[in-house]
Design an enzyme around this catalytic site. Structure first.
Site, PDB file in Angstrom:
ATOM      1  N   ASP A 150       0.857  -1.182   0.000  1.00  0.00           N
ATOM      2  CA  ASP A 150       0.000   0.000   0.000  1.00  0.00           C
ATOM      3  C   ASP A 150       0.895   1.235   0.000  1.00  0.00           C
ATOM      4  O   ASP A 150       2.005   1.195   0.545  1.00  0.00           O
ATOM      5  CB  ASP A 150      -0.912   0.008   1.242  1.00  0.00           C
ATOM      6  CG  ASP A 150      -2.092   0.960   1.089  1.00  0.00           C
ATOM      7  OD1 ASP A 150      -3.225   0.475   0.911  1.00  0.00           O
ATOM      8  OD2 ASP A 150      -1.882   2.195   1.126  1.00  0.00           O
ATOM      9  N   LEU A 184     -17.919  -8.228  -0.124  1.00  0.00           N
ATOM     10  CA  LEU A 184     -17.938  -8.169   1.343  1.00  0.00           C
ATOM     11  C   LEU A 184     -18.650  -6.930   1.859  1.00  0.00           C
ATOM     12  O   LEU A 184     -18.658  -5.883   1.223  1.00  0.00           O
ATOM     13  CB  LEU A 184     -16.516  -8.244   1.910  1.00  0.00           C
ATOM     14  CG  LEU A 184     -15.546  -7.081   1.722  1.00  0.00           C
ATOM     15  CD1 LEU A 184     -15.783  -5.952   2.715  1.00  0.00           C
ATOM     16  CD2 LEU A 184     -14.129  -7.587   1.878  1.00  0.00           C
ATOM     17  N   LYS A 222     -21.228  -7.056 -10.088  1.00  0.00           N
ATOM     18  CA  LYS A 222     -20.980  -6.275  -8.874  1.00  0.00           C
ATOM     19  C   LYS A 222     -21.890  -5.043  -8.803  1.00  0.00           C
ATOM     20  O   LYS A 222     -22.554  -4.801  -7.791  1.00  0.00           O
ATOM     21  CB  LYS A 222     -19.504  -5.856  -8.859  1.00  0.00           C
ATOM     22  CG  LYS A 222     -19.131  -4.888  -7.791  1.00  0.00           C
ATOM     23  CD  LYS A 222     -19.244  -5.503  -6.417  1.00  0.00           C
ATOM     24  CE  LYS A 222     -19.058  -4.436  -5.369  1.00  0.00           C
ATOM     25  NZ  LYS A 222     -18.976  -4.962  -4.029  1.00  0.00           N
ATOM     26  N   CYS A 237     -19.583   2.385  -0.770  1.00  0.00           N
ATOM     27  CA  CYS A 237     -19.942   1.570  -1.940  1.00  0.00           C
ATOM     28  C   CYS A 237     -21.266   1.955  -2.586  1.00  0.00           C
ATOM     29  O   CYS A 237     -21.279   2.475  -3.699  1.00  0.00           O
ATOM     30  CB  CYS A 237     -19.959   0.098  -1.567  1.00  0.00           C
ATOM     31  SG  CYS A 237     -18.316  -0.499  -1.142  1.00  0.00           S
ATOM     32  N   ARG A 254     -17.569   7.400   5.435  1.00  0.00           N
ATOM     33  CA  ARG A 254     -17.728   7.879   4.052  1.00  0.00           C
ATOM     34  C   ARG A 254     -19.221   7.949   3.713  1.00  0.00           C
ATOM     35  O   ARG A 254     -19.947   6.985   3.902  1.00  0.00           O
ATOM     36  CB  ARG A 254     -17.005   6.941   3.072  1.00  0.00           C
ATOM     37  CG  ARG A 254     -15.494   7.099   3.098  1.00  0.00           C
ATOM     38  CD  ARG A 254     -14.827   6.102   2.201  1.00  0.00           C
ATOM     39  NE  ARG A 254     -14.984   4.736   2.695  1.00  0.00           N
ATOM     40  CZ  ARG A 254     -14.657   3.638   2.013  1.00  0.00           C
ATOM     41  NH1 ARG A 254     -14.160   3.746   0.804  1.00  0.00           N
ATOM     42  NH2 ARG A 254     -14.829   2.440   2.545  1.00  0.00           N
TER      43      ARG A 254
HETATM   44  C1  UDX Z   1     -22.363  -3.015   0.460  1.00  0.00           C
HETATM   45  C2  UDX Z   1     -22.860  -4.368  -0.066  1.00  0.00           C
HETATM   46  O1  UDX Z   1     -23.779  -4.927   0.868  1.00  0.00           O
HETATM   47  C3  UDX Z   1     -21.683  -5.299  -0.265  1.00  0.00           C
HETATM   48  O2  UDX Z   1     -22.122  -6.523  -0.808  1.00  0.00           O
HETATM   49  C4  UDX Z   1     -20.694  -4.639  -1.196  1.00  0.00           C
HETATM   50  O3  UDX Z   1     -19.547  -5.451  -1.373  1.00  0.00           O
HETATM   51  C5  UDX Z   1     -20.276  -3.284  -0.674  1.00  0.00           C
HETATM   52  O4  UDX Z   1     -21.422  -2.474  -0.440  1.00  0.00           O
HETATM   53  P1  UDX Z   1     -21.561  -2.104   2.841  1.00  0.00           P
HETATM   54  O5  UDX Z   1     -21.427  -0.774   2.173  1.00  0.00           O
HETATM   55  O6  UDX Z   1     -20.462  -2.578   3.720  1.00  0.00           O
HETATM   56  O7  UDX Z   1     -21.777  -3.241   1.737  1.00  0.00           O
HETATM   57  O8  UDX Z   1     -22.851  -2.060   3.765  1.00  0.00           O
HETATM   58  P2  UDX Z   1     -24.351  -2.604   3.721  1.00  0.00           P
HETATM   59  O9  UDX Z   1     -24.535  -3.548   4.827  1.00  0.00           O
HETATM   60  O10 UDX Z   1     -24.742  -3.041   2.372  1.00  0.00           O
HETATM   61  O11 UDX Z   1     -25.147  -1.269   4.105  1.00  0.00           O
HETATM   62  C6  UDX Z   1     -25.111  -0.132   3.247  1.00  0.00           C
HETATM   63  C7  UDX Z   1     -25.964   0.979   3.786  1.00  0.00           C
HETATM   64  O12 UDX Z   1     -27.340   0.646   3.680  1.00  0.00           O
HETATM   65  C8  UDX Z   1     -25.726   1.308   5.265  1.00  0.00           C
HETATM   66  O13 UDX Z   1     -25.698   2.721   5.406  1.00  0.00           O
HETATM   67  C9  UDX Z   1     -26.927   0.713   5.965  1.00  0.00           C
HETATM   68  O14 UDX Z   1     -27.247   1.406   7.139  1.00  0.00           O
HETATM   69  C10 UDX Z   1     -27.999   0.870   4.902  1.00  0.00           C
HETATM   70  N1  UDX Z   1     -29.097  -0.099   5.022  1.00  0.00           N
HETATM   71  C11 UDX Z   1     -28.843  -1.429   4.892  1.00  0.00           C
HETATM   72  C12 UDX Z   1     -30.392   0.347   5.228  1.00  0.00           C
HETATM   73  O15 UDX Z   1     -30.643   1.556   5.337  1.00  0.00           O
HETATM   74  N2  UDX Z   1     -31.403  -0.568   5.328  1.00  0.00           N
HETATM   75  C13 UDX Z   1     -31.185  -1.896   5.199  1.00  0.00           C
HETATM   76  O16 UDX Z   1     -32.156  -2.662   5.283  1.00  0.00           O
HETATM   77  C14 UDX Z   1     -29.864  -2.349   4.989  1.00  0.00           C
END
Ligand code: UDX
Length: 437
Positions: free
Chosen positions: A30, A150, A208, A264, A334
């Site tokens: 990195d 993930l 993705k 993401c 973020r």
């Molecule tokens: C996401 C995808 O789930 C994952 O597969 C991908 O690789 C990367 O992006 P992540 O950003 O870590 O993962 O979090 P995630 O659990 O998906 O939650 C994303 C956002 O949605 C969070 O702010 C969470 O609070 C919100 N969320 C999630 C809701 O508001 N309601 C839900 O029911 C689920």
């Protein structure tokens, strides 16, 4: 197998440690010396449950080396590219600078038969372009695209036991050879029966962004229903429970509230829209613009609701914001809905105090204008209103009687529909939530 991993963020660091733990010789690289120093000492540079243990195991085994010098990758047969693809500063498109630089930096060290494996989330078409770069500079080397799914907060488990493994490969014998190499890399999860899908480059890249677009759409769908519940007098949680019993719909990812944030979903749907526009297929994903707007409206609505319960204005009023991370079990801020709402309230003149079990240090860097404390009771002291914006267990389990003794006004806004409404009301609180009358 000797494997290199370029980029040691949430994705790369966990991937590198997981590969080492499963028996491979791994070198992680990195550009950030602080991150590398922390990892070398066996300390996670970010909060991720279970990662400390996995890292310690990987370091103890002697199979995980980390450094800042890309020359260390020489001699590896497989090179994973795990760098970020953030949103561009001046457009919704993805900024591919880090991916391009990472691939370029590998070129002098590639040998015939090496496999360069992209894991970063990229606009469709990137892999084909980078495959030309790789084969021009290193004949006999091959590029594969292997998206990563993930979730932060579950990164270790998702990496060790993924739902599926996708290989984007060139056609023919070159692709078949790369598949054999990737099968050896993923021998452990494949032995568990994890489904493996072999596709061409564009399909693998689209898998993705399609997955993240679907998840974002599901969240915005339920938040759109929340808007209806607010005006019609319904309860969005009951609605989600009821429709979620239909297995075709499913209850997961139907939690209404402040909506999605993080590194993401928001940037991926924007980058997907930008790329579809470039390809002349913008109409196909125009709905993602609406998904983004619904999501942003939730943040605005939370700010409005705060003003509403304070009699019309937040200016000069003390607001306790519980939560800064974009989701629980993460210190990532973020595009965090919680931190965004806190910043908007501060901008509107409120006296905001933010607390979070893990994300205060990261939030301080991103929004230095706000007041922070790691002590939840200090955040609550004298508050005119309490906003629960990230559903950490520590906040869900707060005792409303005790909290009532600390605050100046017993009004709680449940931004994640995570509190026990009856318990709070029984303790004399006025309870308001997004999506509940
Ligand atoms: C996401 C995808 O789930 C994952 O597969 C991908 O690789 C990367 O992006 P992540 O950003 O870590 O993962 O979090 P995630 O659990 O998906 O939650 C994303 C956002 O949605 C969070 O702010 C969470 O609070 C919100 N969320 C999630 C809701 O508001 N309601 C839900 O029911 C689920």
């Amino acid at each position: 197998m000797r494997i290199s991993v370029i980029g040691l963020g949430y994705l790369g660091a966990v991937h590198a440690a997981a590969l080492a733990a499963s028996g491979h010789e791994v070198v992680g690289v990195d550009v950030d010396p602080e991150k590398v120093d922390a990892l070398a000492l066996g300390k996670a540079p970010f909060y991720e449950p279970g990662f400390d243990d996995l890292l310690a195991e990987a370091r103890r085994s002697g199979r995980l080396q980390v450094g800042t010098d890309v020359a260390e990758v020489a001699g590896s047969a497989v090179h994973f590219v795990c760098v970020g693809t953030p949103q561009s500063a001046d457009s919704p498109a993805a900024d591919l600078r880090f991916v391009d630089t990472a691939v370029d930096s590998l070129l002098p060290y590639l040998a015939p038969g090496d496999v360069v494996v992209g894991k970063s989330t990229v606009p469709v078409g990137t892999a084909a372009r980078l495959a030309d770069v790789v084969t021009a500079a290193a004949p006999g080397a091959v590029l594969a695209w292997n998206p990563e799914f993930l979730r932060e907060g579950h990164a270790v488990d998702d990496t060790l036991h993924p739902d599926r493994i996708v290989y984007g490969l060139p056609a023919g014998e070159t692709g078949e050879r790369a598949a054999v190499v990737l099968d050896a890399v993923y021998a452990a999860p494949l032995a568990e029966g994890v489904p493996r899908i072999v596709a061409d480059y564009p399909t693998a890249e689209l898998v993705k962004v399609a997955a993240n677009s679907f998840l974002a759409t599901k969240i915005s769908f339920i938040n759109a229903m929340a808007e209806l519940c607010e005006v019609a007098g319904g309860d969005v949680t009951q609605l989600a429970d009821a429709i979620g019993h239909d297995v075709r719909i499913g209850r997961r990812f139907l939690n209404a509230g402040l909506g999605f944030g993080g590194g993401c979903l928001p940037k991926d749907i924007r980058a997907f829209t930008a790329r579809a526009d470039e390809l002349g297929a913008g109409e196909a994903v125009a709905f993602l613009g609406e998904v983004d707007r619904i999501n942003n409206r939730r943040r605005e609505r939370m700010v409005e609701l705060t003003a509403e319960v304070l009699g019309g204005s937040v200016a000069g009023r003390r607001v306790a914001v519980l939560g800064a991370a974009f989701k629980p079990e993460s210190d990532d801020v973020r595009d965090s809905p919680a931190l965004d709402v806190a910043a908007r309230l501060d901008q509107a003149g409120a006296d905001v105090v933010v607390t979070d079990p893990q994300a205060v240090p990261t939030a301080r860097v991103r929004a230095p204008q706000l007041t922070y404390t790691e002590d939840v009771e200090e955040a609550l002291a004298g508050a005119d209103v309490v906003l629960v914006l990230t559903e950490w267990r520590q906040f869900r389990e707060l005792d409303p009687v005790r909290v009532g003794e600390l605050v100046a006004g017993r009004t709680v806004l449940d931004g994640r529909l995570a509190l026990d409404r009856a318990g709070w009301e029984a303790a004399g609180w006025r309870y308001r939530a997004l999506g509940r009358a």
